[in-house]
Design an enzyme around this catalytic site. Structure first.
Site, short mmCIF file in Angstrom:
data_model
loop_
_atom_site.label_atom_id
_atom_site.label_comp_id
_atom_site.label_asym_id
_atom_site.label_seq_id
_atom_site.Cartn_x
_atom_site.Cartn_y
_atom_site.Cartn_z
N CYS A 1 47.57 -36.72 64.13
CA CYS A 1 46.58 -37.69 64.60
C CYS A 1 45.27 -36.95 64.84
CB CYS A 1 47.05 -38.35 65.88
SG CYS A 1 46.12 -39.87 66.24
N CYS B 1 43.05 -38.02 67.40
CA CYS B 1 42.44 -38.34 68.70
C CYS B 1 42.32 -37.16 69.66
CB CYS B 1 43.14 -39.51 69.38
SG CYS B 1 44.86 -39.21 69.80
N CYS C 1 41.43 -42.23 66.92
CA CYS C 1 42.42 -41.63 66.01
C CYS C 1 41.92 -41.55 64.58
CB CYS C 1 43.72 -42.43 66.08
SG CYS C 1 44.37 -42.55 67.76
N LYS D 1 53.78 -48.96 66.84
CA LYS D 1 53.11 -48.33 67.98
C LYS D 1 52.13 -49.33 68.57
CE LYS D 1 50.30 -44.43 69.41
NZ LYS D 1 49.78 -43.10 69.08
N ARG E 1 47.18 -39.31 77.84
CA ARG E 1 45.75 -39.12 77.55
C ARG E 1 45.12 -38.20 78.58
NH1 ARG E 1 44.57 -45.37 75.69
NH2 ARG E 1 46.05 -45.31 73.96
N ARG F 1 42.01 -48.84 71.66
CA ARG F 1 42.67 -48.62 70.37
C ARG F 1 43.20 -49.92 69.75
NH1 ARG F 1 42.28 -43.31 70.89
NH2 ARG F 1 43.57 -42.03 72.25
N LYS G 1 57.55 -47.42 69.90
CA LYS G 1 56.83 -46.83 71.02
C LYS G 1 55.85 -47.81 71.62
CE LYS G 1 53.44 -43.23 71.61
NZ LYS G 1 52.47 -42.44 70.96
N SER H 1 54.81 -41.27 78.06
CA SER H 1 54.36 -40.60 79.28
C SER H 1 54.34 -41.51 80.51
CB SER H 1 52.97 -40.01 79.04
OG SER H 1 52.06 -41.03 78.65
#
Ligand code: PBG
Length: 324
Positions: free
Chosen positions: A118, A120, A128, A193, A203, A215, A246, A272
């Protein structure tokens, strides 16, 4: 008379009829590698998770190997970011060098190294893809993603995992890998995603929050489960070998539908924010961390996931050992 409780009467019977199991071989542990020296920098919202410089990475890799975890997913935090995310496809970028380090150390070289693809983490704007006039460009981004994937393969990665959500990126990456002689490097595509608030702590960890906007023009609307199936179909057609769902806990239906509709291994990415919530509640003593985490992991398997990408992987491996 039917009595469902007959098969619950003792632990041996319960073990015997258990339908789903969490296995170490299916766990994938994400690791953040950061440019610099002697860095072991805690991610505040993710207790137990650190950003490591390559020279400090051994302590974490030793734990991984000792726990019996077989696969890691690498994320890079570069020293410099720019408009075109050049750190992502720099031959000597942070992830490329981390892969070389792992593969050059006999202790670690047998780990399956998966590299997240990616831009980002490497772009100054935090998006991204390439940006022009406030728009995130799709087709112009594809060659950069392909170049990134090839550079990871050249460094020795065993697998690449595009997480950008640009259309047609799997096709572009497959073509570039094949043309460069990497026909046997699999692509694990983040297919479904969603544009999720559950990525917040990541992040913070990677310093990759978008500098403007969000995003939502490339990641999926959390309301859309049927559209997720189209994303999966596209990625499989373009050459994905494995697919990722995800986030997970609020998206179990998506995992189940993917598993029912497609014959391809699915990874559940326990992200996360999901990790942070469990850790925060456990730290307060509100929940039993071990039992809660194992129940969550088992839920992923029941929903139809094959692999589990999770920050809990080292703990889970330890708890699986205790059970034997
Ligand atoms: C990069 C990427 C992200 C995650 C994995 N790859 C962040 C994002 O899309 O903003 C999130 C992982 C996590 O939250 O654990 N695009």
């Amino acid at each position: 008379m039917d009595r469902m409780r007959r098969l619950r009467m003792n632990p041996i019977i319960r073990d015997m009829v258990r339908e789903n199991h969490v296995r170490k071989e299916e766990l994938i542990y994400p690791i953040f590698v950061m440019e610099g020296e002697k860095i072991c920098n805690p991610v505040e919202s993710m207790p137990g998770i650190y950003r490591y410089s390559i020279d400090s990475m051994s302590q974490e890799l030793d734990r991984v190997v000792e726990a019996g975890i077989k696969a890691v997913l690498l994320f890079g935090i570069p020293a410099h970011k720019d408009e075109i995310g050049s750190g992502a496809y720099d031959e000597h970028g942070i992830v490329q060098e981390a892969i070389r380090f792992i593969k050059s150390e006999p202790k670690y070289s047998r780990l399956l190294v998966i590299a997240d693809v990616c831009l980002c983490e490497y772009t100054s704007h935090g998006h991204c893809g390439l940006v022009k006039d406030g728009m995130i460009l799709n087709d112009e981004t594809l060659p950069l993603l392909a170049k990134t994937a090839v550079s990871y393969a050249k460094a020795g990665a065993d697998m690449v995992a595009p997480s950008d959500m640009m259309d047609k990126r799997v096709r572009a990456i497959r073509k570039a890998l094949d043309e460069n002689g990497f026909v046997n490097i699999p692509i694990m595509a983040y297919s479904a995603k969603f544009a999720s608030a559950f990525y917040g702590p990541f992040r913070e960890a990677a310093g990759s929050a978008p500098g403007f906007g969000d995003r939502k023009t490339y990641q999926m609307d959390p309301a859309n489960g049927r559209e997720a199936m189209r994303e999966v179909e596209e990625d499989i057609t373009e050459g994905a070998d494995l697919i990722i769902a995800k986030p997970t806990m609020a998206y179990m239906d998506v995992i189940r539908e993917m598993a029912t509709a497609y014959n391809i291994p699915i990874a559940a990415y326990n992200v996360s924010g999901e990790y942070a919530m469990v850790k925060a509640a456990a730290a307060k003593g509100f929940i039993d961390e071990k039992k809660i985490v194992m129940e969550i992991m088992t839920g992923f398997k029941r929903a139809g996931a094959k692999m589990i990408i999770t920050y809990h992987a080292l703990d889970v491996a330890g708890w699986l050992d205790e059970q034997v």
